[in-house]
Structures are given as structure tokens and as C-alpha cells.
Design a protein around this motif. Structure first.
Motif: not given
Lengths: 258, 652
Positions: B78-79, B148, B156, B158, B161, B285-287, B376, B439
Motif C-alpha cells: 500500500q504505502g 515512513f 517515500t 507513492y 494507497g 498501511s504504515e503511512s 487515506y 516501511g
């Protein structure tokens, strides 16, 4: 809760199939639809019967492996989710649920609820890419993409390739799938050089695979787990028309090197 | 004993890769097409490798068990993906990404591999952007970044997600182009069931066609495994249901060493388990930890109350309290263990008490709901579908779950196993993440291995092999391997047992989670090994597999995979038992900091944090198969650090 399932069972492509009825054991409403099928299958296996074959993998709505037409609707009752994200709380105790495979001439049946969707891959082989060799790319920030374009390209790019659009269409057309791919690449500056060749090649392959024509009923958009918009079909039609008018691009005189 | 030569090039760290690429032998363009390479798997590592090798001119055969290469589980990441671009001008550099990753892995990865990873990270972003991956953009058209865990810079990249999906579709599009032009032959619904080793070299595979049940032999000059991790040994995990370890496990049984199997990642933010019927766990997700705050009630009595009714002063934002410098962006192993600790204290929330809150109320107040939705939205929607709760209104409930495996087949700097001719990429190898992965680094490693590392190193091996001289498939080794596959299939189908493979998988998962999960002890691991051994005996006595060999048979597929997890689970526990230290995701209760340690008094770590023992355990454990019923042999590759000093890993 308990439900009654009417499930399409077919041993192989060349043997006749039929609906069979199964009573589910007691279910938890927080189970996913596929977990319900797992439980039914465990019971079948324990009774010495063959479990129901169905496709699945990630079970979080992103790999596009799961399919199923549930009560006449690809991916079940809810909008914007795949079968694996459908939960039993969407059904009532005592419901009868009819479960069928995705049906289309271009999706030959493998077994029970499993069909072969490789035709979608072959459309991608025809032109669903930007020709860029590994190692040949410029610095990423040298290619500026307006945010609006990037966002719209992403709306199209999130297609999971499940084929629900085909299963929902009365003509078994794959237009929404192809349009999503064509639009994603066609909206970006990187995709321009091959834009017209791409749309022509992909549409030709779609036709060759035996998918039907589009009559814009919108049933594809209604069942798409990623809610991909019908607008992309209009966008693709415009590109396709432009590609037909332009024909095969001719090389520019005098540009060849030794 | 196996011979383990890491083949790390000499010279200064930052120049090793450049020098190595130059000194590696090349294959001339006319000869490349005479070499046939098998690539198993088509996730980020597999499809990027297959496409790039074909571009170079090799004859490539790609095998996936899915119906299409686009379905591999990389699709679910995802992140985001890390890269040392420093587009944010916030102090990032190749060296910083290298250091963060080495430190994030608790000083248990190889320096040279990690530095190379950081170096090529920047090329990955260029490559993906050129392919048309729709990364998030700023209004000016430039690429956007977010932060992250385990880093204090925003590096990061992206795509909403769904970063894994978009990167995979990019690699898949490159693969499609090479399938169309004949460079890659794609074999779908094709599951690798054995590795063929001829005169000590990997020269082919045995494959079962999942649609027809047909078993076939495939020869090659080199075999590349990019088949992912082994986290489904735990049964409940964030992996896809089909993710399995059969390819790497059977390669292990043919002589490839297995590196650090006990390094497993339990991800802190997953939706908690709700019942016994559950088939998988879903990651959030860690995000989300960029804007969400993790907390539990201070008082046990508050745990069952509506979170909205719990006063701010009665909440314990424990990550912010324990790790003020990184706060909610503490690395995964640390955040998971902290969640376990507060739940073990009886302060967990939700029906089972195994959960903590991830709260967006502050973010919504600060940014507005619209902005949170934009960042998100798809994750909140996913959460809603699964739990029927609205995370805009009430905090998410989360709990750690099995997510990734840092361990895997042992490889040298060239990504070649100790079996010459066998290369292992991505999550399937052990090489870059040490004892904990940060991550957004898995996508980076998968694509680094496939696009840039393997294509540059494989020629070094191929140059030692004469072109057009690979063994034919009627070679005795192929025959023996095919017979071994047929024997397993027959044994499973003819077993007149009474229990399904799925029920055994559940039992196995519970055993491993209990004895080799987030906290491990000597006694627990010894007991786990004993119980897994007993379960495996039960398996072969009582398993019942429906259907026939020559057809689509999901029971049979699953039965073979579960049999391999049974054996792998035991090795996992054995490795955890032998490693008498704590590091990263491997937490042995016997080895933790206490208030009496100097590091705690200096404020570097908290009591209960992992305590490494560099004097005894600064090595890679590479386990070697010794035969049925025999204890595996432990080989050690010392971790020699030239650049970085192994130090106390502090996030305070």
C-alpha cells in the motif's frame, strides 16, 4: 445465521454443469463471502465430497483474482468492492444465494466457478505498455505531469483486471478494461509517442478475442470494484477515431541514420 | 558443510558496486540468446528481472502459479517505495538511506548489499516514472513524497494507497512488452514443485500445470527464484492465501542454504483477528501513522468504554511517550512490541483485548476531513468494509500481524545461492533487511534486485557456462526430480485420512504464532519444535485430500504447500532457539534491556527494548538441509562492518 447456496458445479469445460444446493452451517455475519465458502468447502471435504472450486488470492480487493456472480451481480450486492470484500452481514438469515461463474465467450470455464481470463493479458501484450528499456529513463522530475492528469490517470490505472465489466455486460464487452489501460497511459506525457498505435492494437486484440461491442449501458461501471468511470470509454473512442484517421504513422524523410 | 562466500567486492563501500559491475564478465550480444534463464514468480522482483533479462537478449521463461503475472502479491503493497532522491531537500542522501536501512535492520544485514540498494533506489523511481506509473504529484507536476517509519526524512514515493499495485503493473507492462516481442515465454498456472540440480548446479525445474495437473520438466542455464516470503507458515497473515514457500523450500532441500529464518516481521497496524473462521488479516498501511496517533487507555477499567468518552488525560499515547524522537513513526518491530506490551498489561481494547487505537481526530481537526480522505480514503473505506466502523468518527482498532519475512534463501553479493546457477531475488532471499525491514523498503528491494542487480551480476555466472550446453530434460536428475514430485502427489492423494489440509494449516499457524511470534523464549521454542514435529506426524497419518491429480485441484495444491510449511515452521523455531540474543523482529525475552543497563540510564533505549549480542551473534545463520529426519547443519557467515559501527539502536 444460515444461508442456502445454489452453486454452479461443472467438472470441466467439456462436461455439462448444473446448479447444486447446499445448506451452510452456522455463520458469523462478520465473515467474508469467501470465508463462508471456505467453511462450506471444509464441510464438503469432511463429508467426502469435492469442494467447490473458486478463484481467490489476496482477499483484500486488489489482485483481481476473485470473481463470482452473486445473485446475478458480478462481485455481489455492494458497489465498489470485489467479492472478497463482501461480508455476510450483507445477507439475511435464511437467504437463498445464487453463485455463478463470470460468463463470457472470451472467458472459457475451467471448473465450477473458475474461468480463464487470459484474454485480458493478451490485450495487454498487444500494446498495454510504454516502451522504455531498463536503465534508459531520464531523472523522474524531468517529466512534469500536472496533478490533475496524474490523478485522473491513477483513477484509470487502479483497474484490477478482474473482468467483472465483461461479466456484467450483455455483450460481454471488455471496453471498460481496455479504456482504463488506454486512458491511464494516454493521459501521461510518457505515453504520447505510442498513443495511437496503442489504442488501435489493443482494440483490435479485444475484438480478436471475441469480446462483444459496447452499447454504453453502463452496467460495467456499476459493478466495477474500483468504480472506474464510463468516461474513459468516451476518451478511448476519441483516441481510437483519431488513430483511424491518422493511419499508420509514416517515417519522416531524411531522418534515418546509417 | 556448505561453502559460503559472500563475494563482497573489495574497496571503499561507495565504490564497490561500480567496481564490481566493471569487473563482472559480460556475455557478447550474439551469445546471449543461447542462454536460457528460468524466472519463477512475477511479483516486483520476478517480472522486473524477466523483462530486463529479455531486453538484454537472453531467452527467458517466466513461471507463475496465478492465471496472470499481474496478480502476484506485490500488488497489495500500500504505502510506498523509498528512494534517496532528496527531492524534498530535507537532508536525504544515498548514505542516509543506507544508514537508516542498516540501523533499521538492527545491524544484521550486509553493509555492501544495503549500500547498493540505496544507490540504485534513485534509478528505480526514474524507471517507474518513465513506464507511466502514476505517482502522486504536486501541483507543479513534480513528484510528491511522504515519510515512513524509521526515517526522519520524507523519501517515500507513492501512488495513493496502491503503490505496490502501480509498481507491479509497471513491471507487468514491461513484461507484457517482452512477451509480445518473443523475449519472454510466459507460463501461467504453472507451479514450481522442485529444483533440478545437475553436477551441483541449478539447471532446471519441475512444474505442475494447475489447470490440467500435467507435470513437466524445464531446463535452463540458470534458475531465478522470485517467489516471495514464507509468512503464510503462520496461516493468519497479511499475505495472499496463495502465497507459499514451496519453491524456496524445495530448493533448500536440494542444497540451497536458508538464511536467518527467524527474522520475521510482525506489522503493527493490521485489523485485529475477529474469529476462528478468519482466512487472512488485512494490513492498514504504515503511512497512516504519519497522521494517526496510537493510544490505549491508561486505566484497565476504561478499555471497554467508548473511546470518545475517555478524557485526553486518561489516554496513553505510548509510542510518543516511549520514543519521543520518532513517536508514532517508530519502526515496525518496535511499534509491534510496544502494542503487545500494553495489551499484555491488560490495557488492550476491543472485544478480545488484543487491540490498540489508531486515532485520526487530531489530524481531522488540523487538516480537515477532506484532506484526510484524499490521503487515506481507500484505506478508510477498506477498514469500513471489514469492520463496519467509520474511522472518520471513531478511532481504528489495530493489532500486529504477520506481514513479511526478512529471512530467506542465502545469497552472495551477486544474489546467487550457494548452489551455483540458482539466483534468489526480493523477499525470497535474506539479504538486505537484516532483522527488521523498514516501511517502503520491500518494493525498493524487489525492483532493485530485478531491474538493476541481477541483470548486472548473472553474466558473471553464465560466462563460466558454455553456451548451448545446458543439460537436456532426459538427464537422470530431471527424471529423479519428477519422480520425487509424483511421489509426494501420490502420497497425499492416496492417504486415507480424515482431516483437511486447511485444518492442519490453522493448527500449525497457531503453534508458530504462540511459540515463535512477537516474544520468544527458550522453553517456548523447545516446546514449539516438539509440537510442530508431532503435528507433522499427524499430518502424514491423517490428512485427507479430495479430487484427482490430473485436474484443477485446489485441495492438492494446498496440501503440498502446507506440508512444506510444517517443515519450514520447525526450522524457523530452531533458528530462533539458537539465536540467543534479541535483534529487530526477533525478540527473545531473556535478552532485553533493564533499568540497570547503562544504555537505559543514558536515555538511549527503554527497559524492555531488544538487546543484541554482537560479540557472539554478528553473523548470518545459513541452515543447510541434512536429509529427512536429521538436524539441519548451521553455517555462519560473519557480518564484517567496514563503514558503520554496530551501535545501540536508539529511536528515543
Amino acid at each position: 445465521m444460515k444461508v442456502t447456496l445454489k452453486v454452479w458445479r461443472q467438472k470441466s469445460r467439456n462436461t455439462p454443469g448444473e446448479f447444486k444446493t447446499y445448506e451452510s452451517p452456522a455463520l458469523n455475519p462478520n465473515m467474508s463471502f469467501l470465508e463462508m465458502l471456505d467453511v462450506v468447502n471444509e464441510e464438503l471435504a469432511n463429508r467426502g465430497e469435492e469442494p467447490i472450486a473458486f478463484d481467490h488470492d489476496c482477499r483484500e480487493g486488489i489482485c483481481g483474482t476473485c470473481s463470482l456472480v452473486i445473485d446475478g451481480k458480478p462481485h455481489g450486492p455492494h458497489q465498489g468492492v470485489a467479492t472478497c470484500q463482501t461480508y455476510m452481514r450483507s445477507f439475511k438469515n435464511g437467504d437463498e444465494i445464487v453463485v455463478e461463474p463470470f460468463r463470457a465467450r472470451a472467458f472459457p470455464l475451467v471448473k465450477d466457478l473458475v474461468v480463464d481470463r487470459k484474454a485480458l493479458d493478451r490485450i495487454q501484450h498487444a500494446g498495454g505498455f510504454i516502451s522504455v528499456r531498463t536503465g534508459s529513463a531520464p531523472d523522474a522530475n524531468n517529466i512534469l505531469v500536472p496533478k490533475e492528469n496524474a490523478d485522473l490517470a491513477m483513477d484509470a490505472a487502479q483497474c484490477i483486471g478482474c473482468g467483472a465489466c465483461v461479466a456484467a455486460c450483455k455483450n460481454a464487452s471488455a471496453m471498460l478494461f481496455v479504456a482504463a489501460k488506454v486512458s491511464h497511459l494516454g493521459l501521461l506525457p510518457q505515453g504520447q509517442p505510442e498513443r495511437h498505435r496503442r489504442v488501435k492494437a489493443m482494440v483490435d486484440q479485444m475484438d480478436a478475442e471475441g469480446f462483444g461491442g459496447c452499447t454504453v449501458t453502463g452496467s460495467c461501471e456499476a459493478v466495477c470494484p474500483k468504480e472506474i468511470s464510463l468516461d474513459f470509454i468516451a476518451r478511448m473512442n476519441r483516441d481510437y477515431a483519431a488513430a483511424l484517421i491518422r493511419g499508420e504513422p509514416k517515417p519522416i524523410a531524411g531522418s534515418g541514420a546509417g | 558443510m556448505a561453502t559460503l562466500n559472500s563475494n563482497i567486492p573489495a574497496g571503499p563501500l561507495a565504490q564497490k558496486w561500480e567496481h564490481h559491475k566493471f569487473s563482472t564478465k559480460l556475455i557478447n550480444p550474439a551469445n546471449k540468446r543461447k542462454y536460457k534463464i528460468i524466472v519463477v514468480g512475477a511479483g516486483l522482483a520476478g517480472s522486473s528481472a524477466a523483462a530486463t533479462l529479455a531486453e538484454l537478449g537472453y531467452e527467458v521463461h517466466n513461471f507463475v502459479f496465478h492465471d496472470s503475472p499481474r496478480r502476484a502479491h506485490s500488488v497489495a503493497a500500500q504505502g510506498g517505495i523509498n528512494a534517496a532522491k532528496n527531492y524534498q531537500n530535507d537532508g536525504d542522501s544515498v548514505h542516509r538511506l543506507f544508514y537508516d536501512t542498516i540501523k533499521g535492520g538492527d545491524f544484521r544485514a550486509r553493509e555492501a548489499n544495503v549500500h547498493r540498494l540505496a544507490e540504485v533506489s534513485v534509478n528505480i523511481i526514474d524507471q517507474c516514472a518513465a513506464q507511466g506509473v502514476p505517482f502522486a504529484r504536486e501541483y507543479g507536476g513534480l513528484l510528491d513524497n511522504r515519510s515512513f517509519g524509521g526515517a526522519q526524512v520524507s523519501r517515500t514515493f507513492y501512488a495513493r494507497g496502491q503503490t505496490g499495485q502501480q509498481l507491479l503493473l509497471g513491471a507487468y507492462s514491461a513484461l507484457c512488452r517482452n512477451i509480445a516481442n518473443g523475449g519472454v515465454k510466459s507460463h501461467t498456472h504453472a507451479e514450481m514443485l522442485d529444483l533440478v540440480v545437475v553436477d551441483g548446479h541449478a539447471k532446471g525445474i519441475i512444474v505442475r500445470n494447475l489447470q490440467t495437473g500435467e507435470i513437466t520438466r524445464h531446463n535452463a542455464d540458470a534458475v531465478v527464484l522470485a517467489t516471495g516470503g514464507y509468512g503464510n507458515a503462520y496461516n493468519l497473515s497479511t499475505y495472499a492465501r496463495g502465497s507459499n514457500a514451496t519453491a524456496i523450500w524445495r530448493a533448500y532441500k536440494r542444497g540451497a542454504c536458508f538464511g536467518n529464518p527467524c527474522y520475521t516481521q510482525i506489522h503493527p497496524t493490521c485489523i485485529p483477528v475477529s474469529g476462528d473462521y478468519q482466512s487472512k488479516l488485512t494490513l492498514m498501511s504504515e503511512s497512516l501513522r504519519n497522521d494517526g496517533r496510537v493510544w490505549v487507555p491508561k486505566k484497565k477499567d476504561d478499555c471497554k468504554r467508548n473511546p470518545a468518552d475517555i478524557a485526553e488525560s486518561d489516554r496513553d499515547y505510548y509510542l510518543e511517550r516511549m520514543y519521543p524522537a520518532f513517536g508514532n513513526l517508530a519502526p515496525r518491530d518496535i511499534a509491534s512490541r510496544a502494542a503487545k506490551v500494553v495489551c499484555d498489561e491488560g490495557r488492550g481494547i476491543g472485544e478480545t483485548g488484543l487491540g490498540v487505537y489508531l486515532d485520526f481526530a487530531d489530524a481531522i481537526k488540523r487538516l480537515g476531513e477532506g484532506k484526510v480522505r484524499e490521503r487515506y480514503g481507500n484505506l478508510f473505506a477498506m477498514y469500513h468494509e471489514i469492520t463496519n466502523e467509520d474511522a472518520y468518527q471513531t478511532p481504528m482498532r489495530i493489532y500486529p500481524a504477520m506481514h513479511y519475512t526478512m529471512g530467506g534463501l542465502w545469497v552472495d553479493y551477486n544474489l546467487m545461492s550457494n548452489l551455483p546457477g540458482l539466483f534468489v531475488l526480493g523477499e525470497a532471499n535474506f539479504s538486505d533487511h537484516g532483522a527488521n525491514r523498514l516501511g517502503a523498503s520491500a518494493l525498493m528491494q524487489g525492483l532493485a534486485d530485478g531491474y538493476f542487480v541481477l541483470p548486472a551480476t548473472i553474466s558473471g555466472y553464465l560466462a563460466t557456462q558454455k553456451p548451448d550446453k545446458r543439460p537436456a530434460t532426459d538427464n537422470a536428475a530431471f527424471k529423479q526430480a519428477e519422480e520425487s514430485v509424483q511421489t509426494i502427489t501420490k502420497r497425499l492423494l492416496n492417504n486415507k485420512g480424515s482431516r483437511t489440509p486447511a485444518s492442519f494449516h490453522k493448527a500449525l499457524g497457531k503453534l508458530i504464532w504462540e511459540h515463535c511470534g512477537m516474544a520468544r523464549t527458550k522453553a517456548g521454542l523447545e516446546r514449539g519444535i516438539k509440537l510442530i514435529g508431532e503435528l507433522r506426524e499427524q499430518y502424514w497419518k491423517h490428512v485427507k485430500v479430495a479430487g484427482e491429480a490430473g485436474e484443477w485441484n485446489q485441495s492438492l495444491e494446498n496440501a503440498g504447500r502446507v506440508a512444506d510449511f510444517m517443515e519450514l515452521g520447525e526450522l524457523l523455531c530452531r533458528d530462533a532457539l539458537h539465536r540467543e540474543e534479541s535483534c529487530g523482529g526477533h525478540f527473545r525475552e531473556e535478552y532485553q534491556y533493564t533499568k540497570n543497563d547503562a544504555e537505559v540510564q543514558q536515555g538511549l533505549v527503554n527497559p524492555g527494548d531488544v538487546k543484541r549480542r554482537d560479540d557472539v551473534f554478528a553473523y548470518v545463520a545459513a541452515w543447510e538441509y541434512a536429509g529427512e529426519g536429521k538436524a539441519p547443519v548451521l553455517n555462519k557467515e560473519p557480518l564484517v562492518y567496514e563503514e558503520v559501527k554496530m551501535s545501540t539502536r536508539s529511536y528515543k
